[in-house]
Design a protein around this motif. Structure first.
Motif, PDB file in Angstrom:
ATOM      1  N   ARG B  30      23.878  23.504  44.817  1.00  0.00           N
ATOM      2  CA  ARG B  30      24.786  22.697  44.210  1.00  0.00           C
ATOM      3  C   ARG B  30      26.177  23.787  44.120  1.00  0.00           C
ATOM      4  N   TYR B  31      26.138  24.938  43.736  1.00  0.00           N
ATOM      5  CA  TYR B  31      27.034  26.096  43.375  1.00  0.00           C
ATOM      6  C   TYR B  31      27.484  26.396  44.938  1.00  0.00           C
ATOM      7  N   GLY B  33      27.714  24.443  47.580  1.00  0.00           N
ATOM      8  CA  GLY B  33      28.685  23.360  47.902  1.00  0.00           C
ATOM      9  C   GLY B  33      29.968  23.322  47.416  1.00  0.00           C
ATOM     10  N   ALA B  34      29.985  23.474  46.085  1.00  0.00           N
ATOM     11  CA  ALA B  34      31.029  23.367  45.144  1.00  0.00           C
ATOM     12  C   ALA B  34      32.063  24.264  45.421  1.00  0.00           C
ATOM     13  N   SER B  35      31.683  25.640  45.697  1.00  0.00           N
ATOM     14  CA  SER B  35      32.470  26.953  45.867  1.00  0.00           C
ATOM     15  C   SER B  35      32.753  27.157  47.242  1.00  0.00           C
ATOM     16  N   MET B  61      29.711  35.099  41.515  1.00  0.00           N
ATOM     17  CA  MET B  61      30.660  34.315  41.144  1.00  0.00           C
ATOM     18  C   MET B  61      29.943  33.313  39.987  1.00  0.00           C
ATOM     19  N   PHE B  62      28.911  32.840  40.388  1.00  0.00           N
ATOM     20  CA  PHE B  62      28.207  31.731  39.541  1.00  0.00           C
ATOM     21  C   PHE B  62      27.784  32.465  38.064  1.00  0.00           C
ATOM     22  N   MET B  64      29.358  35.032  36.842  1.00  0.00           N
ATOM     23  CA  MET B  64      30.647  35.061  36.016  1.00  0.00           C
ATOM     24  C   MET B  64      31.351  33.889  35.600  1.00  0.00           C
ATOM     25  N   ALA B  65      31.165  32.836  36.078  1.00  0.00           N
ATOM     26  CA  ALA B  65      31.313  31.532  35.735  1.00  0.00           C
ATOM     27  C   ALA B  65      30.451  30.957  34.520  1.00  0.00           C
ATOM     28  N   GLU B  66      29.267  31.344  34.382  1.00  0.00           N
ATOM     29  CA  GLU B  66      28.347  30.941  33.423  1.00  0.00           C
ATOM     30  C   GLU B  66      28.757  31.781  32.107  1.00  0.00           C
ATOM     31  N   ARG B  69      31.665  30.794  29.857  1.00  0.00           N
ATOM     32  CA  ARG B  69      31.216  29.454  28.944  1.00  0.00           C
ATOM     33  C   ARG B  69      31.335  29.995  27.560  1.00  0.00           C
TER      34      ARG B  69
END
Lengths: 150, 142
Positions: B30-31, B33-35, B61-62, B64-66, B69
């Motif tokens: 999923r990540y 595809g989205a990124s 980067m996933f 880092m994104a989490e 949050r």
């Protein structure tokens, strides 16, 4: 092979504008499992003082990294991209990225170092909106690991 | 920017609510595809092993994104984050099973800065090992 130091300080022309869409932001927020309403609901974003839905802080990387890749793919630089890993990443925001933005990235090579056979490259991407106002700066450190036997 | 958290109400050392973020192969697809980051080390086990990794790893980067949050959930308005930086010290290895991996994130106020800004110091671990270093965000408070 040590990289050419004369590339330090080199700035590349701005990229073509990337138009940030609401659905792309929603897709990204869903992919990281983040249900903050500011990413999906324009009214919730407006209640926080934003013009439209905003993007999660790391969303802009997809745009700046594409620009950085174009820089590091410069054949004159001679970087072995297949051996590149991401070392550091930093962002400094003037404002969040939001739906409707048309963003351009201007990339500059800030540093080139060789350490223990690894090539270390620092690229700064300045992101501006259609009006020319600064949105965010992204600093990306890339490390090309030494090839076997070097 | 419209956070409810007041600068005067936080102290150096104040802890933010910690969080645990699961990551499975499905998450990584999923990540990707989205990124737009389709590097096969994030979804192709055979490829990952060939380049010397123990298994498929999560996008840095996933992670880092989490991690951020914890900051955006605390402050409410993600637009309050004015700076955010990390060092990728160790990959998050994601096995091909129902459990996958988990990223554990804790954070505390590292410093109080001028103009109602604070520095938040983040710690992100997976399997008890630190996966991000020098992980810091600067946040604008009310």
């Amino acid at each position: 092979m040590a990289l050419d130091q004369s590339f330090v300080g080199r700035t590349y022309p701005p990229t073509e504008p990337y138009e940030v869409g609401r659905e792309k932001i929603r897709e990204f927020a869903e992919a990281v499992g983040d249900g903050n309403p500011a990413y999906a609901d324009p009214d919730a974003a407006k209640a926080l003082g934003h013009h439209d839905v905003i993007a999660p802080p790391t969303f802009v990387f997809a745009i700046t990294f594409k620009a950085a890749r174009d820089v590091i793919a410069d054949p004159q630089l001679g970087l072995d991209y297949s051996r590149v890993v991401h070392g550091d990443q930093k962002f400094a925001y003037t404002r969040p990225v939001r739906a409707g933005d048309r963003l351009t990235v201007t990339s500059t090579i800030e540093g080139i170092k060789s350490m223990a056979g690894n090539d270390i490259l620092d690229v700064r991407g300045e992101v501006h909106d259609e009006a020319g106002a600064h949105v965010v700066t992204a600093w990306t450190k890339l490390v090309a690991r030494a090839a076997e036997g070097e | 920017m419209a956070t409810q958290i007041a600068y005067k109400d936080v102290e150096i050392g104040t802890e933010l609510p910690a969080a645990v973020f699961p990551v499975t192969r499905d998450t990584l697809v999923r990540y990707a595809g989205a990124s737009g980051d389709f590097n096969p080390i994030h979804w192709n086990e055979k490829f990952a092993l060939e380049v010397g990794l123990p298994d498929v790893i999560a996008h840095g980067m996933f992670t880092m994104a989490e991690a951020v949050r914890v900051v955006t959930d605390w402050v409410g308005d993600p637009g309050a984050v004015v700076e955010y930086g990390v060092r990728f010290t160790r990959p998050v290895v994601v096995p091909n099973d129902d459990k996958g991996a988990v990223i554990e994130v804790s954070a505390k106020i590292g410093d109080k800065l001028d103009d109602n800004r604070v520095r938040v110091d983040l710690t992100a671990t997976s399997e008890g090992k630190k996966v991000l270093g020098m992980s810091r965000a600067v946040v604008q408070l009310a």
